[in-house]
Design a protein around this motif. Sequence first.
Motif, mmCIF file in Angstrom:
data_model
loop_
_atom_site.group_PDB
_atom_site.id
_atom_site.type_symbol
_atom_site.label_atom_id
_atom_site.label_comp_id
_atom_site.label_asym_id
_atom_site.label_seq_id
_atom_site.Cartn_x
_atom_site.Cartn_y
_atom_site.Cartn_z
ATOM 1 N N HIS A 259 -16.763 -5.305 -18.170
ATOM 2 C CA HIS A 259 -15.675 -5.996 -18.873
ATOM 3 C C HIS A 259 -16.018 -6.170 -20.352
ATOM 4 C CE1 HIS A 259 -12.633 -8.990 -19.901
ATOM 5 N NE2 HIS A 259 -13.606 -9.789 -20.317
ATOM 6 N N ARG B 103 -14.052 -4.693 -23.671
ATOM 7 C CA ARG B 103 -13.620 -5.579 -24.759
ATOM 8 C C ARG B 103 -14.229 -5.133 -26.086
ATOM 9 N NH1 ARG B 103 -15.093 -10.905 -26.520
ATOM 10 N NH2 ARG B 103 -16.543 -11.223 -24.801
ATOM 11 N N ARG C 294 -12.286 -2.119 -27.304
ATOM 12 C CA ARG C 294 -11.000 -2.507 -27.900
ATOM 13 C C ARG C 294 -11.198 -3.157 -29.270
ATOM 14 N NH1 ARG C 294 -10.033 -4.249 -22.517
ATOM 15 N NH2 ARG C 294 -10.450 -6.414 -23.141
ATOM 16 N N THR C 295 -12.260 -3.933 -29.402
ATOM 17 C CA THR C 295 -12.543 -4.588 -30.679
ATOM 18 C C THR C 295 -12.829 -3.560 -31.765
ATOM 19 O OG1 THR C 295 -13.445 -6.544 -29.553
ATOM 20 C CG2 THR C 295 -14.044 -6.230 -31.862
#
Length: 294
Positions: free
Chosen positions: A194, A198, A201-202
């Motif tokens: 996870h 993330r 995506r950041t």
Amino acid sequence: MKDMLLTYNEFNPTLGYVQGMSDLLAPIYAVEQDDAIAFWGFVGFMDRMVRFFRSNYEAFINWLTLNIKERNFLRDQSGMRTQLLTLDHLVQLMDPDLYLHLQRADSTNFFFFFRMLLVWYKREFEWTDVLRLWESLWTDFLSSNFHLFIALAILEKHKDVIMEHLKHFDEVLKYINELSNSIDLPSTLLRAQHLFRRFQRTVEAIDRKQSFPAPSTVRQRKSTTSDNSPSSNTKGKTPSNTKGKPVTATTSNDIPDKLEVETKVISPELRSLLSRKVEKLDKSTVVEHGGGVR
């Protein structure tokens, strides 16, 4: 195992035997139960790990009495410094509050993860979990440095305790070391996956933001001097442009001339976490970095 380690010492005299190699060989030998297959599997593993062992091992070992992998096993230990620096950048990007707390606790050197990164959590998980973890890391399914997201997942899991109760480096070091054989692997792997998504995506969001041009200065539109609308000539008011000067409409919430925008930069170390390519060092590079630490 002793014979295999002695054989590896002859096979790769540039690196030789390095303390901690037995931690890496034991699981391979236990699974294969064949000297030849286990040896060549160990050779392949060390080809991958040699990049971690390039930093000042003596400084770490004298202070923390830790053990040392092939990248990590080099005498100048630049590989381990790179790993710890990348983890530093990762925590700073993904959890600024935790990073600030570790900074106040003088713990952003992340020495408390030195052993874990060195032998790929060999001493942190139960035996069967170590085998499963290594199989997962060897796939390089998401990243060839996914083990750093395992470290981040461990920190995130224990974030509340660290921030509420651990105020100094020795307290953080003691707490993390005492997690050995008490970490749940399935939940840690899920959390790490996870966190990687993330992080991905950041990085994409920051890259998109940086691809746009910088915001220009925004000014309020000025009114024209030749406004002929009826509403502009209200009764009892003298026009404000009697001297030929334009009228500027202003409000209490005018947009400032300069906009302050927080800028985040993705370092080369962080960007390398998105790669699935495994870096390997040739013998000349090993020699360049001082060979192995014995």
